[in-house]
Write a protein that holds these residues in place. Structure first.
Motif, PDB file in Angstrom:
ATOM      1  N   LYS A 126      36.664  41.692  42.440  1.00  0.00           N
ATOM      2  CA  LYS A 126      37.480  42.414  41.862  1.00  0.00           C
ATOM      3  C   LYS A 126      37.312  42.270  40.266  1.00  0.00           C
ATOM      4  N   ARG A 127      37.930  43.549  39.427  1.00  0.00           N
ATOM      5  CA  ARG A 127      37.557  43.235  38.408  1.00  0.00           C
ATOM      6  C   ARG A 127      38.015  42.116  37.579  1.00  0.00           C
ATOM      7  N   ASP A 128      39.056  41.742  37.620  1.00  0.00           N
ATOM      8  CA  ASP A 128      39.647  40.648  36.652  1.00  0.00           C
ATOM      9  C   ASP A 128      38.755  39.458  37.054  1.00  0.00           C
ATOM     10  N   GLU A 129      38.180  39.220  38.256  1.00  0.00           N
ATOM     11  CA  GLU A 129      37.221  37.991  38.526  1.00  0.00           C
ATOM     12  C   GLU A 129      35.890  38.202  37.900  1.00  0.00           C
ATOM     13  N   MET A 130      35.588  39.425  37.951  1.00  0.00           N
ATOM     14  CA  MET A 130      34.343  39.834  37.200  1.00  0.00           C
ATOM     15  C   MET A 130      34.401  39.761  35.422  1.00  0.00           C
ATOM     16  N   GLY A 131      35.523  40.131  35.010  1.00  0.00           N
ATOM     17  CA  GLY A 131      35.847  39.846  33.456  1.00  0.00           C
ATOM     18  C   GLY A 131      35.761  38.443  33.278  1.00  0.00           C
ATOM     19  N   LEU A 152      44.547  46.383  26.385  1.00  0.00           N
ATOM     20  CA  LEU A 152      44.482  46.669  27.780  1.00  0.00           C
ATOM     21  C   LEU A 152      45.968  46.453  28.560  1.00  0.00           C
ATOM     22  N   THR A 153      46.864  47.251  28.495  1.00  0.00           N
ATOM     23  CA  THR A 153      48.144  47.050  28.866  1.00  0.00           C
ATOM     24  C   THR A 153      48.462  46.099  30.209  1.00  0.00           C
ATOM     25  N   ASP A 154      47.579  46.406  31.004  1.00  0.00           N
ATOM     26  CA  ASP A 154      47.882  45.766  32.203  1.00  0.00           C
ATOM     27  C   ASP A 154      47.371  44.369  32.343  1.00  0.00           C
ATOM     28  N   MET A 155      46.880  43.598  31.327  1.00  0.00           N
ATOM     29  CA  MET A 155      46.414  42.571  31.339  1.00  0.00           C
ATOM     30  C   MET A 155      47.617  41.405  30.591  1.00  0.00           C
ATOM     31  N   LYS A 156      48.624  41.990  30.265  1.00  0.00           N
ATOM     32  CA  LYS A 156      49.558  41.322  29.646  1.00  0.00           C
ATOM     33  C   LYS A 156      50.268  40.276  30.628  1.00  0.00           C
ATOM     34  N   LYS A 183      42.809  44.684  39.798  1.00  0.00           N
ATOM     35  CA  LYS A 183      42.586  44.531  41.160  1.00  0.00           C
ATOM     36  C   LYS A 183      41.859  45.267  41.745  1.00  0.00           C
ATOM     37  N   ASP A 184      40.975  46.244  40.911  1.00  0.00           N
ATOM     38  CA  ASP A 184      40.294  47.041  41.540  1.00  0.00           C
ATOM     39  C   ASP A 184      38.887  46.799  42.181  1.00  0.00           C
ATOM     40  N   TYR A 185      38.337  47.232  42.764  1.00  0.00           N
ATOM     41  CA  TYR A 185      36.814  46.491  43.334  1.00  0.00           C
ATOM     42  C   TYR A 185      35.855  47.029  42.360  1.00  0.00           C
ATOM     43  N   LEU A 186      34.909  46.118  42.094  1.00  0.00           N
ATOM     44  CA  LEU A 186      33.803  46.694  41.116  1.00  0.00           C
ATOM     45  C   LEU A 186      32.512  47.161  41.904  1.00  0.00           C
ATOM     46  N   THR A 187      31.931  48.259  41.389  1.00  0.00           N
ATOM     47  CA  THR A 187      30.735  48.710  41.873  1.00  0.00           C
ATOM     48  C   THR A 187      29.593  48.026  41.354  1.00  0.00           C
ATOM     49  N   ARG A 188      28.388  48.481  42.113  1.00  0.00           N
ATOM     50  CA  ARG A 188      27.184  47.826  41.316  1.00  0.00           C
ATOM     51  C   ARG A 188      26.760  48.345  40.092  1.00  0.00           C
TER      52      ARG A 188
END
Length: 575
Positions: A126-131, A152-156, A183-188
Motif C-alpha cells: 500500500k502507498r502508506d507503507e511505501m511512503g 496532503l489532506t488525507d494524511m492528517k 490505502k491504495d495499492y502501488l504499481t511497479r
C-alpha cells in the motif's frame, strides 16, 4: 586525467551516458515501456543501476509486492552487500533471496514484521507503507511545520504523516489532487518513479513552498460577525490554534494559494483570504468594523522624529571624532538635545535640509556645535556627507541578501534566489569596503533570517543606509527587468529612500542593460520597518529567459554589484 587514452575516455563517457537522465535507453529497453510514458527514463535509470533486473518486460502496471519493494530499497540505499541479519519470519526461510532482502529491510527499519511474525512477501504494497519505507531509507521524514505544512489532506492524524510529508517536500511524491491515497495499492511504475526521484535530483518534482514574500501588509477580518479560525497550515485540515474576531487587524507576511500567513502576538498561522480585506485597498462597510477596533494608524511625518523605543542593545562606542563631516536634516523638525539621550532637555530645533557640522558620533547620536553651545541630534534623521575624500568613507551601510537557509526564494532551472543575491551582496560588500565604508551583511552564508531579524540587525549596528537585494519571479515568462522599491508609509526617511532607489535603478538599467520597471513605493517589511534610507532591489526575473541568463552569469553578477555600488556613491554625492 591527462594520462587517459582517448579510447578509455570514450568508454567512460558511454558508460555514464547509459545512466544519465534522458539517455537511459541507449543500451537497453524494456519491451513493454514506450518512450512516451512518464516513467520511461526513471525505470531504465534504476535498471541500469541494478535496482531492478533487466528483462524483456517490466510489467509497469502490476502491483508491487512487499518482497519486491524490500529488494529495491535495500539495493537503492546502498545496502546490498550488508551481512544478512538473523531475523526469524514465519513465512520465509533463511537462504532464499526473499529472506535475504526482507531481513535486511527489517533490520534497517524500512519494514516491520507483522504481529504474527510473518513478513508477507507476496502481499501487495500500500502507498502508506511505501511512503514510510522510502522516507526511512532516504532519510526524508519531515514533521509538519508552518514553513512545511502537511499539504496532503488525507494524511492528517496518520501515523506516517511526517514520513509522507517528507516525500512531498523531498520532491518524491505530491499525491493526487492534494491527497496521498494511503490505502491504495502501488504499481511497479509508480515505485520506480519514487525511487528515481529519491536518488537523482534531475527527476525530483518541483516543490512549491508556502510563499514567504518580503511584502507585508495589514488585513482586516471581515466575517460578518463570526470568529475566523487561525490554522497551523494552509488547509481546513490544519489544527485551529486560535480565533480572530470580526474586525480584528493582523499583519500578513506570506500567502499560499487562498491562505494568508499572518502574525499574531509573535506567532504565526494561516487564515483564509476570503474572509479578509486589505486595509487601505478596500473600505469596509460599517458592518465589517467593530467599534472598539482601530483602523490601521495614519502615518504622518512626525514633528519630532526621535525613536520612542529603547536604544539598540549594542552599547555605543566611545565617541568617534569626525573631520569635514556635515549632516543634512532629513525630517521637518529635529530636536537638538542637551545630552545624547531621548529624555534630555531640548535646547534647539533644526529644520528640513538644514546642514550642520558634526563634531563626533557616538552610536545613534551626533554631537554638533551651535552658537549657544554643543548639542546632540539623532543621526537617523541626518544624511551624513563627507566634505573631502571618498563619499562612502566611514558610512555604515547594511547589505541584506534576501532569503537563505530553508527559504530559497524564487527558483528556476536549479538556480535559487538565495544563491544569486548572496553572491551579489558579497561583491557589493567588497566594493564598499574598498571605498572605506563600514559595510555589514545581514547574512554572509546560507542562513535563514526572519524579516524582523534583518531590520533589528540594521538598527543594532546603527545603520545609515540599508539595501536589501532580491530576485523577482512571475507566473508569466514575459515579465522582465529591474525595479527598486522604497516605503513612504512608515519609514520617516522616505524621500531619502526614494533618492537612493532612483540612483540604484538608473545604474541597473544602464550598467546591466535591464528593462526599466521603475522606482516604486511599496510596503515591504524590511524597508517599512527601517528608519534610515532603505531600499529593496529586484535585480530581474528568474522566470524570464533573458533575465535568467544574466542572473546565472558571473559577469552580470559583477555588473549588478557595480550598479548598486555606484547608486550608493551617487546617493551620498548628491548635496
Amino acid at each position: 586525467m591527462k594520462t587517459f587514452k582517448w579510447a578509455a575516455v570514450a568508454l567512460l563517457f558511454f558508460a555514464l551516458v547509459s545512466i544519465v537522465p534522458g539517455h537511459s535507453s541507449a543500451q537497453f529497453k524494456f519491451s513493454d515501456i514506450s518512450p512516451d510514458k512518464e516513467y520511461f527514463d526513471q525505470v531504465h535509470y534504476i535498471a541500469e543501476l541494478g535496482i531492478v533486473n533487466k528483462a524483456d518486460k517490466f510489467n509497469p502496471g502490476n502491483n508491487l509486492t512487499r518482497a519486491h519493494a524490500a529488494k529495491m530499497l535495500v539495493i537503492a540505499s546502498g545496502n546490498a552487500d550488508m551481512p544478512t541479519p538473523k531475523v526469524q519470519f514465519k513465512d520465509l526461510k533463511p537462504g532464499t533471496e526473499q529472506y535475504k532482502f526482507a531481513s535486511r529491510a527489517v533490520e534497517l527499519g524500512y519494514f516491520k514484521k507483522k504481529a504474527d511474525g510473518s513478513f508477507g512477501p507476496n502481499e501487495k504494497l500500500k502507498r502508506d507503507e511505501m511512503g514510510y519505507a522510502l522516507s526511512v531509507a532516504f532519510n526524508l521524514s519531515q514533521s509538519p511545520t508552518v514553513d512545511k505544512p502537511l499539504m496532503l489532506t488525507d494524511m492528517k492524524d496518520h501515523p506516517f504523516a511526517k514520513e509522507i510529508n517528507g516525500l512531498y517536500y523531498g520532491g518524491v511524491s505530491q499525491g493526487d489532487a492534494g491527497r496521498f491515497l494511503p490505502k491504495d495499492y502501488l504499481t511497479r511504475s509508480q515505485f520506480a518513479l519514487f525511487v528515481a526521484r529519491a536518488l537523482n535530483d534531475d527527476y525530483k518534482l518541483t516543490v512549491k513552498l508556502p510563499e514567504q514574500t518580503s511584502r507585508t501588509y495589514f488585513a482586516k477580518v471581515a466575517t460578518g460577525g463570526d470568529n475566523l479560525n487561525v490554522r497551523t497550515h494552509p488547509a481546513v485540515t490544519g489544527d485551529v490554534v486560535t480565533r480572530l474576531k470580526d474586525g480584528e487587524i493582523v499583519e500578513v507576511i506570506g500567502q499560499t494559494g487562498d491562505w494568508l500567513l499572518v502574525l499574531i502576538d509573535g506567532a504565526d498561522g494561516y487564515i483564509h483570504s476570503r474572509y479578509t480585506v486589505e486595509v487601505g485597498t478596500q473600505a469596509p462597510s460599517d458592518d465589517d468594523v467593530a467599534t472598539d477596533e482601530p483602523d490601521e494608524p495614519e502615518v504622518s511625518e512626525p514633528e519630532i522624529t526621535e525613536p520612542e523605543v529603547t536604544e539598540p542593545e549594542e552599547e555605543p562606542n566611545t565617541p568617534s571624532p569626525t573631520t569635514g563631516l556635515i549632516g543634512k536634516v532629513t525630517t521637518n523638525v529635529l530636536n537638538v538635545r542637551k545630552s545624547p539621550d531621548g529624555t534630555s532637555a531640548v535646547v534647539a530645533k533644526l529644520s528640513l535640509n538644514q546642514k550642520v557640522n558634526i563634531e563626533s558620533i557616538n552610536g545613534n547620536w551626533a554631537k554638533i556645535n551651535l552658537q549657544s553651545g554643543p548639542g546632540y541630534v539623532h543621526k537617523n534623521y541626518l544624511k551624513l556627507i563627507n566634505q573631502s575624500g571618498n563619499v562612502l568613507k566611514d558610512r555604515i551601510i547594511v547589505i541584506d541578501a534576501g532569503h537563505g537557509g530553508k527559504d530559497p526564494g524564487a527558483t528556476s532551472n536549479k538556480l535559487s534566489e538565495k544563491t544569486v543575491v548572496l553572491k551579489v551582496a558579497k561583491l557589493v560588500e567588497a566594493k564598499l569596503k574598498n571605498a572605506g565604508a563600514k559595510v555589514l551583511l545581514t547574512r554572509s552564508d546560507d542562513t535563514f533570517l526572519s524579516l524582523e531579524q534583518r531590520t533589528a540587525y540594521a538598527k543594532k549596528h546603527y545603520a545609515e543606509t540599508f539595501v536589501s537585494i532580491h530576485v523577482n519571479a512571475a507566473g508569466s515568462s514575459a515579465a522582465k527587468g529591474a525595479e527598486v522599491f522604497y516605503d513612504s508609509s512608515t519609514n520617516p526617511n522616505a524621500k531619502e529612500s526614494k533618492l537612493l532607489a532612483s540612483k540604484i535603478q538608473s545604474n541597473l538599467v544602464k550598467n546591466a542593460n535591464m528593462s526599466d520597471r521603475g522606482v516604486k513605493d511599496q510596503r515591504f517589511y524590511v524597508i517599512r520597518n527601517n528608519n534610515v534610507a532603505a531600499v529593496l532591489v529586484e535585480l530581474g526575473f528568474i522566470t524570464n529567459p533573458d533575465d535568467f541568463k544574466k542572473l546565472s552569469s558571473e559577469q552580470y553578477m559583477e555588473l549588478y554589484a557595480e550598479a548598486i555600488y555606484q547608486g550608493l556613491v551617487q546617493y551620498y554625492a548628491a548635496p
